[in-house]
Design an enzyme around this catalytic site. Structure first.
Site, PDB file in Angstrom:
ATOM      1  N   GLU A  31      50.705  41.536  47.672  1.00 39.09           N
ATOM      2  CA  GLU A  31      49.318  41.115  47.888  1.00 39.09           C
ATOM      3  C   GLU A  31      48.872  41.389  49.319  1.00 39.09           C
ATOM      4  O   GLU A  31      47.734  41.792  49.561  1.00 39.09           O
ATOM      5  CB  GLU A  31      49.145  39.630  47.552  1.00 39.09           C
ATOM      6  CG  GLU A  31      49.232  39.313  46.064  1.00 39.09           C
ATOM      7  CD  GLU A  31      48.107  39.945  45.254  1.00 39.09           C
ATOM      8  OE1 GLU A  31      47.064  40.294  45.838  1.00 39.09           O
ATOM      9  OE2 GLU A  31      48.267  40.103  44.034  1.00 39.09           O
ATOM     10  N   TYR A 114      41.919  34.195  48.862  1.00 39.71           N
ATOM     11  CA  TYR A 114      42.245  35.140  47.801  1.00 39.71           C
ATOM     12  C   TYR A 114      43.751  35.257  47.628  1.00 39.71           C
ATOM     13  O   TYR A 114      44.276  35.159  46.503  1.00 39.71           O
ATOM     14  CB  TYR A 114      41.660  36.536  48.056  1.00 39.71           C
ATOM     15  CG  TYR A 114      42.345  37.555  47.177  1.00 39.71           C
ATOM     16  CD1 TYR A 114      42.023  37.643  45.826  1.00 39.71           C
ATOM     17  CD2 TYR A 114      43.392  38.345  47.661  1.00 39.71           C
ATOM     18  CE1 TYR A 114      42.703  38.508  44.987  1.00 39.71           C
ATOM     19  CE2 TYR A 114      44.069  39.221  46.831  1.00 39.71           C
ATOM     20  CZ  TYR A 114      43.727  39.302  45.496  1.00 39.71           C
ATOM     21  OH  TYR A 114      44.411  40.130  44.661  1.00 39.71           O
ATOM     22  N   ASP A 132      38.818  39.335  43.655  1.00 40.05           N
ATOM     23  CA  ASP A 132      38.875  40.451  44.602  1.00 40.05           C
ATOM     24  C   ASP A 132      37.712  41.397  44.309  1.00 40.05           C
ATOM     25  O   ASP A 132      36.846  41.098  43.471  1.00 40.05           O
ATOM     26  CB  ASP A 132      40.227  41.171  44.522  1.00 40.05           C
ATOM     27  CG  ASP A 132      40.349  42.064  43.292  1.00 40.05           C
ATOM     28  OD1 ASP A 132      39.589  41.872  42.314  1.00 40.05           O
ATOM     29  OD2 ASP A 132      41.208  42.963  43.296  1.00 40.05           O
ATOM     30  N   CYS A 187      36.304  50.196  35.206  1.00 44.29           N
ATOM     31  CA  CYS A 187      35.010  49.779  35.750  1.00 44.29           C
ATOM     32  C   CYS A 187      34.977  50.047  37.252  1.00 44.29           C
ATOM     33  O   CYS A 187      34.761  49.145  38.069  1.00 44.29           O
ATOM     34  CB  CYS A 187      34.774  48.303  35.445  1.00 44.29           C
ATOM     35  SG  CYS A 187      33.065  47.771  35.641  1.00 44.29           S
ATOM     36  N   CYS A 194      32.969  54.012  31.039  1.00 42.75           N
ATOM     37  CA  CYS A 194      32.465  53.008  30.103  1.00 42.75           C
ATOM     38  C   CYS A 194      32.915  53.256  28.658  1.00 42.75           C
ATOM     39  O   CYS A 194      33.074  52.310  27.880  1.00 42.75           O
ATOM     40  CB  CYS A 194      30.939  52.945  30.172  1.00 42.75           C
ATOM     41  SG  CYS A 194      30.312  52.414  31.786  1.00 42.75           S
ATOM     42  N   CYS A 197      36.025  51.307  27.898  1.00 41.77           N
ATOM     43  CA  CYS A 197      36.039  49.885  28.260  1.00 41.77           C
ATOM     44  C   CYS A 197      36.223  49.006  27.021  1.00 41.77           C
ATOM     45  O   CYS A 197      35.498  49.166  26.026  1.00 41.77           O
ATOM     46  CB  CYS A 197      34.743  49.515  28.962  1.00 41.77           C
ATOM     47  SG  CYS A 197      34.655  47.769  29.425  1.00 41.77           S
ATOM     48  N   CYS A 203      28.852  44.227  27.451  1.00 40.67           N
ATOM     49  CA  CYS A 203      28.502  44.457  28.846  1.00 40.67           C
ATOM     50  C   CYS A 203      26.992  44.351  29.082  1.00 40.67           C
ATOM     51  O   CYS A 203      26.199  45.131  28.540  1.00 40.67           O
ATOM     52  CB  CYS A 203      28.994  45.832  29.295  1.00 40.67           C
ATOM     53  SG  CYS A 203      28.611  46.199  31.025  1.00 40.67           S
TER      54      CYS A 203
END
Length: 310
Positions: A31, A114, A132, A187, A194, A197, A203
């Site tokens: 991270e 975060y 994030d 995305c 798309c 997705c 969406c």
């Protein structure tokens, strides 16, 4: 929506070493390294890092200079020193273990909201709201119908993320990871895929006709910036085994300086110096970069020259 993202994630998620059977320390290191740095650059460094320092205690016992050398060219090297300080606190206050709650993680040096939420979720299965850049973008398109989220994180975005989080802890962890992966692979900011997705039919952005962004994201400049100069100086100091005299940093060395540098430093220093000199940096900018590195604890200055912190 939760089920479709979860199923897509199980079938298509990248096989990354900090997922699955990974220690909490490995998750924390990933991270920190992944902040503003792409996976392709992080993974080899992460693997070397965990092999060399498999525990917080092993890492805390290392010198700051070696930590910065191992950090290499990941960028933003203050992250390495903050992680080093966090490891020392883990040894001091947590018996050498990564703490398992958001509050305890947040209390570690250099750990923000975060990172604390991400480690609590992905290392310990906690139900935490992880937000994030990728998650913000998916939420903006999927739920709000905007092409991009706000330039800076807002309280409304955090509230939306909390509302979308599944109640079950295990499902919440998978949702966080799935949405993050969806933003990274499908995305995306510039060329969203798309057609692939898993939640295309739901969406809001697609239903609204895919409106254009209300602003143009500005990438961070690099060429000619203080960051570039700082990075070039750090490359010199990482390669050096002894302090680098200030005269060598200011410009192309004389034959006498080059001979002295050859005796005092390995060959890599000459190559790093060549790249630094190739920037043709003006003296005020180099002075500013050197002063900043010293102030940030990334370098030290003595009578013999500049060197990594000891």
């Amino acid at each position: 929506m939760h089920q479709e993202v979860a199923q897509w994630f199980r079938q298509t998620a990248r096989d990354l070493p900090w997922r699955g059977d990974c220690s909490p320390w490995g998750v924390l290191v990933s991270e920190i390294m992944l902040q503003q740095t792409p996976v392709v650059r992080v993974q080899p460094v992460w693997e070397e890092w965990l092999e060399r320092w498999p525990t917080p205690a092993a890492f805390a016992a290392e010198s700051p200079a070696e930590v910065l050398r191992a950090w290499g060219r990941l960028g933003y090297p203050r992250r390495a020193l903050r992680l080093h300080a966090a490891a020392a606190m883990m040894v001091e206050k947590h018996d050498g273990a990564v703490p398992d709650t958001f509050e305890e993680l947040l209390a570690l040096p250099g750990i923000g909201t975060y990172t604390a939420a991400a480690v609590a979720a992905f290392a310990f299965g906690r139900r935490e709201t992880v937000v994030d850049t990728n998650i913000r973008r998916v939420h903006a398109r999927l739920v709000i119908g905007q092409a991009l989220p706000s330039p800076a994180l807002t309280s409304a975005e955090m509230k939306l993320a909390a509302e979308l989080l599944p109640a079950d802890p295990a499902e919440s962890v998978e949702w966080n990871a799935g949405v993050m992966e969806l933003g990274a692979l499908i995305c995306t900011a510039r060329s969203p895929k798309c057609d692939f997705c898993p939640v295309r039919e739901q969406c809001a952005w697609i239903k609204a006709g895919q409106p254009e962004p209300t602003y143009i994201p500005k990438g961070q400049p690099w060429a000619g910036t203080d960051r570039q100069v700082r990075g070039a100086v750090m490359a010199v100091l990482r390669a050096a085994e002894a302090p680098v005299h200030a005269d060598l940093l200011w410009g192309p060395a004389t034959e006498q300086d080059a001979a002295a540098a050859h005796l005092a430093h390995p060959a890599g220093v000459a190559a790093a110096l060549g790249k630094l000199h190739g920037l043709n940096t003006h003296a005020p900018q180099l002075r500013r970069a050197l002063a900043g590195l010293v102030t940030d604890g990334l370098a030290q200055h003595s009578a013999d020259g500049y060197h990594l912190p000891r």
